[in-house]
Enzyme design. Sequence first.
Site, mmCIF file in Angstrom:
data_model
loop_
_atom_site.group_PDB
_atom_site.id
_atom_site.type_symbol
_atom_site.label_atom_id
_atom_site.label_comp_id
_atom_site.label_asym_id
_atom_site.label_seq_id
_atom_site.Cartn_x
_atom_site.Cartn_y
_atom_site.Cartn_z
ATOM 1 N N SER A 124 53.710 -22.760 44.146
ATOM 2 C CA SER A 124 54.038 -23.102 45.530
ATOM 3 C C SER A 124 55.530 -23.067 45.848
ATOM 4 O O SER A 124 55.900 -23.279 47.013
ATOM 5 C CB SER A 124 53.477 -24.485 45.881
ATOM 6 O OG SER A 124 52.084 -24.409 46.060
ATOM 7 N N LYS A 127 56.358 -20.892 48.739
ATOM 8 C CA LYS A 127 56.311 -21.359 50.125
ATOM 9 C C LYS A 127 57.706 -21.463 50.733
ATOM 10 O O LYS A 127 57.849 -21.455 51.964
ATOM 11 C CB LYS A 127 55.589 -22.703 50.208
ATOM 12 C CG LYS A 127 54.082 -22.633 49.954
ATOM 13 C CD LYS A 127 53.439 -23.991 50.176
ATOM 14 C CE LYS A 127 51.909 -23.925 50.093
ATOM 15 N NZ LYS A 127 51.411 -23.960 48.725
ATOM 16 N N SER A 179 52.803 -29.266 50.600
ATOM 17 C CA SER A 179 52.430 -27.990 49.983
ATOM 18 C C SER A 179 51.054 -27.530 50.431
ATOM 19 O O SER A 179 50.247 -27.048 49.631
ATOM 20 C CB SER A 179 52.475 -28.110 48.453
ATOM 21 O OG SER A 179 52.601 -26.854 47.854
#
Length: 426
Positions: A124, A127, A179
């Site tokens: 993640s 992101k 997240s």
Amino acid sequence: MGLPRAARGPVAALLAAGLALLPVLAGVPSASAGAPATGSAARPTADRSAPTPTAPRTGRPPQGSAPDGRTVGGEDLDTRGLVVADDAPPLPGPLAASGWLVADASSGTVLAARDPHGRYYPASTLKALTLLTLAPRLDPAQVVVGTPEDEQVEGSRVGLLAGGSYTVGFLFQALILQSGNDAANALARAAGGTEATVDAMTETAESIGAYDTVVGGPSGLDVAGQSSSPYDLALIFRDLVADPATAAVLTTRVAQVPEVPGRAPGFQIQNQNPLAAYPGTLGGKTGFTDAARHAFVTAAERDGRRLVVSVLDTENQPLRAADQAALLLDWGFAVPAGTEGVGRLVQPADLLAPPEPTRSAPRPDEPAPPVAADRPGDDASPLVGAGLAVAAVVVVGVTVVGRRRAVRWVPAPDRAPGRGVSEEDR
């Protein structure tokens, strides 16, 4: 017996010049200075149709490079091991992550790194690139309606519901604070779909020199071939904290998930950055998957000086990824400002020409820069006469140095401690 050291440079220069002019004498145009080097490998891509990685790699990941094969940020960063600025304090421990980097975000000076261009699964932390890419493309007030796909997305979710109405501004907060893979899914839909978003993220990465980053989706869920590197994550996060709009998202402490009438009341979410209490924090992004293990990227400011740190491929023991990052931040702030580093975080303007090495001399077997060819059909070009003269010198030079063995460049040895276990995240 070879040439004296003082004479080798001029002879090598003449040899390179003669070789560069040979295409001119033959009437073949030379490559432009901005074109990729001949023989450059095709850029890697992700393959969403291939089986999803479900376990960590058993060996080192591939090593990334610029499209022309050069090492972005300087040749000292072309290492699978450890590289540290001269005269810096001893590194803290334990640093068990397979790849990490600490750099001055303001000057771009890389102070230390381990396997800086290793192409790891990003989880993640990718992101951060999703936010960097979509923030200038989407209106924060735009409303996105949740879908069943959002509800059922794999991995971490903020709790979007089908039929719920969510602003892009809130979805950015959900993407970073918790997240949310459902938020990533909804944002990609608002941006034209997953494929369009992947293309935009790839374009953004390439525009800032993050060539190690291969995007397979907007959430960071594992995709075959997807990757990022300690170096690239530092580039991405540096840009995030420099933009007031995205910097504000990173430091948002709480956000309100709107009510979905008839299905769920509204509720609050909190920023789950493990270093939210670190003095001078500018934000952080965690990452975890079974294949990527734990990852973290962060930045902090102290006395007007900003540092960015990235950590990839580690475990929660003996020390979480975020805690390793905190040690590196402390260490980086202890390095005197102005210290000559081991490389630099490039700016987009640097990508117009190959970056100069920060400390290392050019590789002995590196080809000379191409010389622009004369206009086709210009028989009276003075380059022809000059080329003939240089060619004669080349013959002499080859005779003198032809028996000398070529020196091959050897990457820096891996001086870091062996892979342990360490780190954190979501």
